[in-house]
Design a protein around this motif. Structure first.
Motif, PDB file in Angstrom:
ATOM      1  N   MET A   1      -9.732  -5.929 -13.512  1.00  0.00           N
ATOM      2  CA  MET A   1     -10.234  -6.229 -14.599  1.00  0.00           C
ATOM      3  C   MET A   1      -9.659  -7.654 -15.256  1.00  0.00           C
ATOM      4  N   TYR A   2      -8.354  -7.899 -14.768  1.00  0.00           N
ATOM      5  CA  TYR A   2      -7.914  -9.314 -14.761  1.00  0.00           C
ATOM      6  C   TYR A   2      -7.607 -10.184 -13.672  1.00  0.00           C
ATOM      7  N   PRO A   3      -8.603 -11.030 -13.708  1.00  0.00           N
ATOM      8  CA  PRO A   3      -8.552 -11.839 -12.401  1.00  0.00           C
ATOM      9  C   PRO A   3      -7.416 -12.809 -12.493  1.00  0.00           C
ATOM     10  N   TYR A   4      -6.582 -12.725 -13.449  1.00  0.00           N
ATOM     11  CA  TYR A   4      -5.414 -13.658 -13.698  1.00  0.00           C
ATOM     12  C   TYR A   4      -4.025 -12.952 -13.654  1.00  0.00           C
ATOM     13  N   GLY A   5      -3.364 -13.041 -12.633  1.00  0.00           N
ATOM     14  CA  GLY A   5      -2.149 -12.123 -12.779  1.00  0.00           C
ATOM     15  C   GLY A   5      -1.760 -11.659 -11.294  1.00  0.00           C
ATOM     16  N   THR A   6      -0.625 -11.539 -10.964  1.00  0.00           N
ATOM     17  CA  THR A   6      -0.104 -10.878  -9.963  1.00  0.00           C
ATOM     18  C   THR A   6       0.696  -9.474 -10.161  1.00  0.00           C
ATOM     19  N   PRO A   7       0.023  -8.566  -9.529  1.00  0.00           N
ATOM     20  CA  PRO A   7       0.494  -7.359  -9.571  1.00  0.00           C
ATOM     21  C   PRO A   7       1.675  -6.963  -8.769  1.00  0.00           C
ATOM     22  N   THR A   8       2.350  -5.827  -9.201  1.00  0.00           N
ATOM     23  CA  THR A   8       3.414  -5.446  -8.267  1.00  0.00           C
ATOM     24  C   THR A   8       3.131  -4.325  -7.256  1.00  0.00           C
ATOM     25  N   LEU A   9       2.014  -3.479  -7.307  1.00  0.00           N
ATOM     26  CA  LEU A   9       1.601  -2.498  -6.957  1.00  0.00           C
ATOM     27  C   LEU A   9       0.119  -2.653  -6.629  1.00  0.00           C
ATOM     28  N   LEU A  10       0.011  -2.700  -5.089  1.00  0.00           N
ATOM     29  CA  LEU A  10      -1.269  -2.847  -4.621  1.00  0.00           C
ATOM     30  C   LEU A  10      -1.840  -1.785  -3.872  1.00  0.00           C
ATOM     31  N   PRO A  11      -3.140  -1.633  -3.665  1.00  0.00           N
ATOM     32  CA  PRO A  11      -3.663  -0.429  -3.231  1.00  0.00           C
ATOM     33  C   PRO A  11      -2.982  -0.327  -1.615  1.00  0.00           C
ATOM     34  N   ALA A  12      -2.619   1.057  -1.350  1.00  0.00           N
ATOM     35  CA  ALA A  12      -2.020   1.213  -0.014  1.00  0.00           C
ATOM     36  C   ALA A  12      -3.004   0.924   1.154  1.00  0.00           C
ATOM     37  N   GLN A  13      -2.490   0.342   2.017  1.00  0.00           N
ATOM     38  CA  GLN A  13      -3.546   0.040   3.231  1.00  0.00           C
ATOM     39  C   GLN A  13      -3.286   1.261   3.949  1.00  0.00           C
ATOM     40  N   ALA A  14      -4.641   1.575   5.096  1.00  0.00           N
ATOM     41  CA  ALA A  14      -4.731   2.576   5.714  1.00  0.00           C
ATOM     42  C   ALA A  14      -4.596   4.206   4.961  1.00  0.00           C
ATOM     43  N   PHE A  15      -5.198   4.028   3.610  1.00  0.00           N
ATOM     44  CA  PHE A  15      -5.111   5.060   2.815  1.00  0.00           C
ATOM     45  C   PHE A  15      -5.706   6.418   3.106  1.00  0.00           C
ATOM     46  N   ASP A  16      -4.767   7.570   3.407  1.00  0.00           N
ATOM     47  CA  ASP A  16      -5.627   8.830   3.667  1.00  0.00           C
ATOM     48  C   ASP A  16      -5.215   9.707   2.705  1.00  0.00           C
ATOM     49  N   PRO A  17      -6.040  10.171   1.627  1.00  0.00           N
ATOM     50  CA  PRO A  17      -5.792  11.053   0.599  1.00  0.00           C
ATOM     51  C   PRO A  17      -5.475  12.319   0.993  1.00  0.00           C
ATOM     52  N   VAL A  18      -6.195  12.770   2.198  1.00  0.00           N
ATOM     53  CA  VAL A  18      -5.995  14.254   2.521  1.00  0.00           C
ATOM     54  C   VAL A  18      -4.545  14.427   2.929  1.00  0.00           C
ATOM     55  N   LYS A  19      -3.910  13.494   3.960  1.00  0.00           N
ATOM     56  CA  LYS A  19      -2.661  13.574   4.268  1.00  0.00           C
ATOM     57  C   LYS A  19      -1.615  13.557   3.121  1.00  0.00           C
ATOM     58  N   ASP A  20      -1.897  12.683   2.136  1.00  0.00           N
ATOM     59  CA  ASP A  20      -1.024  12.285   0.913  1.00  0.00           C
ATOM     60  C   ASP A  20      -1.018  13.625   0.176  1.00  0.00           C
TER      61      ASP A  20
END
Length: 322
Positions: A1-20
């Motif tokens: 929603m905010y194109p302006y700003g740097t997050p500290t938490l990014l989506p996990a790469q190679a995300f596997d919800p079943v394994k998680d």
């Protein structure tokens, strides 16, 4: 929603919800809980990914992840994990509801949320609030607040701010003069003029208005607000002013306030970290260090402990240390 700003938490790469989901179940099964595993998964996935993990958890084990987490953790660590697992809109709604429930109202929470969000975010929260609590956010605000402050919140709740980003220097001069006439140039303050301009104009236009005000008077509008207003209405107007001039500094001050002095306001600390980590928490960290001379991590280290501390480290993008 905010194109302006740097997050500290990014989506996990190679995300596997079943394994998680399986790893989380394993971390909580049998004797003892593997808290580090809970942190590794829940605090290193974004909100969208956490929702997917919960769906898989329920599908595979017929159990509710939040309920299991509640059964296996406690205290602030539990509050943080449960907050992270809620859809962000539901989390905002719960925070607003908590702020108004029971005796007394936590006006600071109302200010922090309503003075900092965009129109679409406020509309989404209003609709979800009604679904979750069977009450209109606006009517709750009306019954829990009063006077000028109530009018400010109702204006913000209408979520009708111009968001075009268009600026008009002549109109800015006019508005700056109107604010001057409504405040410093009269006996008593016409709060409705402040309310209208600060709740309706777009952020870029407000920046211009604030600059005009300063060039006319030789001091900031913030100083004028502090002179003309007091209490909650002052805090609300200052929050809007700060969000327009430097949003990262506003949230840095909220984090600082949650930890300064004796004791920690963990609810506030948790809320700012949860709501900003995917938006602009990296900018807030920089602002924090600039304003207070020490890193956010060092403050968290001094004010929290155990798994709770390590979970916060993960969310603010810091490496774990003792």
């Amino acid at each position: 929603m905010y194109p302006y700003g740097t997050p500290t938490l990014l989506p996990a790469q190679a995300f596997d919800p079943v394994k998680d989901a399986h790893d989380l179940r394993k971390a909580m099964k049998g004797f003892g809980t593997d808290e580090d595993k809970l942190i590794e998964i829940i605090c290193r996935r974004n909100n969208e990914q956490r929702q997917e993990i919960q769906r898989q958890y329920k599908t595979h084990f017929g159990k509710d992840l939040i309920e299991d987490i509640k059964g296996e953790t406690s205290g602030n660590f539990q509050k943080l994990l449960v907050g992270l697992l809620r859809p962000i809109v539901d989390y905002y709604c719960a925070e607003l509801n908590d702020a108004m429930a029971g005796l007394g109202t936590d006006e600071e929470v109302l200010i922090e949320i309503l003075c900092t969000l965009s129109n679409v975010e406020i509309h989404t929260i209003k609709n979800q609030y009604l679904r979750l609590f069977g009450a209109h956010l606006e009517s709750e605000l009306k019954s829990e607040t009063s006077g000028n402050f109530k009018r400010l919140l109702i204006s913000l709740c209408a979520a009708a701010r111009d968001e075009s980003g268009r600026v008009d220097p002549n109109k800015a001069k006019e508005d700056a003069r109107e604010l001057l006439k409504a405040g410093e140039l009269r006996v008593g303050t016409d709060e409705s003029m402040f309310n209208m301009i600060l709740c309706q104009r777009n952020y870029q236009q407000l920046k211009l208005i604030f600059q005009e005000y300063e060039s006319i008077t030789g001091h900031s509008l913030e100083k004028a607000i502090k002179k003309e207003f007091s209490g909650d209405i002052m805090e609300g107007l200052i929050a809007i002013y700060k969000c327009v001039t430097n949003k990262a500094e506003y949230f840095a001050s909220r984090l600082h306030k949650s930890m300064a002095g004796i004791g920690t306001n963990d609810k506030q600390l948790i809320r700012v970290i949860i709501t900003r980590c995917e938006i602009d928490l990296a900018d807030i960290k920089v602002a924090f260090e600039r304003l207070y001379g020490k890193s956010l991590k060092s403050w968290i280290k001094g004010d929290t402990s155990g798994h709770y501390k390590h979970a916060l480290y993960a969310l603010v993008g810091e490496q774990r240390s003792s």
